[in-house]
Design an enzyme around this catalytic site. Structure first.
Site, PDB file in Angstrom:
ATOM      1  N   GLY A 177       6.976  -2.770   1.498  1.00  0.00           N
ATOM      2  CA  GLY A 177       5.771  -3.564   2.274  1.00  0.00           C
ATOM      3  C   GLY A 177       4.785  -2.630   2.670  1.00  0.00           C
ATOM      4  O   GLY A 177       4.752  -1.660   2.897  1.00  0.00           O
ATOM      5  N   ALA A 179       3.051  -2.851   5.570  1.00  0.00           N
ATOM      6  CA  ALA A 179       3.125  -2.560   6.672  1.00  0.00           C
ATOM      7  C   ALA A 179       4.427  -1.752   7.232  1.00  0.00           C
ATOM      8  O   ALA A 179       4.847  -1.356   8.115  1.00  0.00           O
ATOM      9  CB  ALA A 179       3.384  -3.798   7.835  1.00  0.00           C
ATOM     10  N   CYS A 180       5.148  -1.348   6.024  1.00  0.00           N
ATOM     11  CA  CYS A 180       6.590  -0.283   6.191  1.00  0.00           C
ATOM     12  C   CYS A 180       5.756   1.163   5.652  1.00  0.00           C
ATOM     13  O   CYS A 180       5.262   1.172   4.585  1.00  0.00           O
ATOM     14  CB  CYS A 180       7.555  -0.848   5.486  1.00  0.00           C
ATOM     15  SG  CYS A 180       9.133   0.149   5.686  1.00  0.00           S
ATOM     16  N   ILE A 181       6.276   2.066   6.417  1.00  0.00           N
ATOM     17  CA  ILE A 181       6.049   3.387   6.008  1.00  0.00           C
ATOM     18  C   ILE A 181       7.277   4.233   6.120  1.00  0.00           C
ATOM     19  O   ILE A 181       7.242   5.555   6.372  1.00  0.00           O
ATOM     20  CB  ILE A 181       5.014   4.181   7.155  1.00  0.00           C
ATOM     21  CG1 ILE A 181       5.549   4.122   8.545  1.00  0.00           C
ATOM     22  CG2 ILE A 181       3.511   3.570   7.074  1.00  0.00           C
ATOM     23  CD1 ILE A 181       4.589   4.689   9.457  1.00  0.00           C
ATOM     24  N   THR A 182       8.336   3.445   5.802  1.00  0.00           N
ATOM     25  CA  THR A 182       9.632   4.347   5.590  1.00  0.00           C
ATOM     26  C   THR A 182       9.528   5.355   4.751  1.00  0.00           C
ATOM     27  O   THR A 182      10.183   6.426   4.670  1.00  0.00           O
ATOM     28  CB  THR A 182      10.896   3.240   5.257  1.00  0.00           C
ATOM     29  OG1 THR A 182      10.865   2.363   6.249  1.00  0.00           O
ATOM     30  CG2 THR A 182      11.990   3.929   5.040  1.00  0.00           C
TER      31      THR A 182
END
Length: 330
Positions: A177, A179-182
């Site tokens: 996603g 907004a995800c920085i995994t």
């Protein structure tokens, strides 16, 4: 190393679906509805269960108008009352839970008081976990009639284990996603190959899959359906609406809404194990218009697939055109 990881990885921008002969006169004849659990919904799309995407008012509107929703889990003390409120309105209740010890007490409370939600989603960043499996078994024992989705996962092994534990659906996507920085913080995830991950998981799945993350365009919904998704969870495309919970901000005359990831510093309230970020997304007006546009585009997809409903999309051919789809549109 598993054999399927030797296959070519691809994502939404790398794929084009191949048209078949059209058999309907107008796209309006195409049926975009999908059965998920015991209910049928207008389109196979669900806003992400994020605090910057869904709130009580939007959940009510979605349920009233034939759309699936999943309420986030970031105000756990409000969930029982949320279920009661939805049932009092004659609407279905769909909530999220985690895997902390307190969640077992919450499930016990729901069972004891007979406050039974129609849908529960176990919402964990790394859903292929002994603790998620334990929670699946517990919920299915205490609330056997509740349709249970578990995630998030990325591999066929994970699908098999969660399904075998009792999950009614699994949610595919680790960090794709906006907004995800995994993938940046940990080195792990499905960012850049989310669609390929969905394809692999679908080959193992016996129950519905939710594709979660990486959707940038309406056509990506059809691509998700082609590669095995029963539902498509979308965050950033839904975060910019009038009904979205994020604050409305004006910069140089342009309007934006705040959007943040579920594992962001904003969400956690502390800089600790952060795997999400905050951003601004363009203001898009009413969510009603976006949902209508998604349905119309999906109807067009069905007409290109040569069918009358979503099943036609699932069997179309596709080509991999590495990073060239949008070359003429930039």
């Amino acid at each position: 190393m598993s054999n399927y990881f030797s296959m070519e990885a691809f994502d939404y921008d790398d794929i084009q679906l191949v048209p078949n002969k059209c058999i309907i006169k107008s796209r309006k004849e195409a049926d975009t509805s999908v059965k998920f659990g015991s209910r049928t919904f207008k389109i196979p799309v669900v806003p992400a269960n994020m605090e910057s995407v869904i709130d009580d008012d939007l959940a009510i509107w979605l349920a009233e108008n034939g759309y699936y929703y999943v309420m986030h889990r970031f105000h756990p003390e409000k969930r029982a009352n949320f279920i009661k409120m939805m049932h009092d309105k004659g609407l279905f209740a769909s909530i999220s839970v985690g895997i902390k010890d307190s969640e077992y007490d919450f499930i016990d409370y729901l069972a004891k008081e007979k406050i039974i939600p129609e849908y529960i989603t176990i919402d964990v960043a790394h859903g292929h976990s002994d603790y998620v499996i334990k929670m699946i078994k517990y919920i299915k024992d205490k609330l056997p009639d509740t349709f249970l989705t578990a995630g998030n996962i990325a591999t066929p092994e994970a699908v098999r284990e969660l399904e075998n534990a009792g999950a009614d659906a699994t949610k595919v996507g680790v960090g794709p996603g906006r907004a995800c920085i995994t993938k940046l913080k940990t080195g792990f995830g499905t960012g850049g190959w989310q669609l390929a991950a969905l394809r692999m998981c679908s080959k193992a799945a016996r129950k519905p899959l939710i594709a979660d993350g990486g959707i940038r365009h309406n056509g990506d919904i059809a691509k998700s359906v082609r590669f095995g998704a029963s539902m498509v969870m979308i965050g950033s495309l839904f975060a910019g609406h009038e009904e979205s919970p994020g604050n409305l901000i004006t910069i140089d005359g342009k309007r934006y809404k705040q959007y943040w990831g579920s594992a962001s510093e904003v969400q956690k309230g502390a800089y600790r194990n952060v795997e999400g970020k905050q951003m601004l997304v363009p203001y898009r007006g009413s969510i009603k218009d976006t949902l209508r546009e998604m349905q119309e585009d999906l109807q067009s997809s069905i007409s290109y697939a040569g069918g009358k409903d979503l099943s036609a999309i699932r069997v179309v051919d596709y080509v991999i055109v590495k990073s060239s789809i949008f070359d003429g549109d930039k």
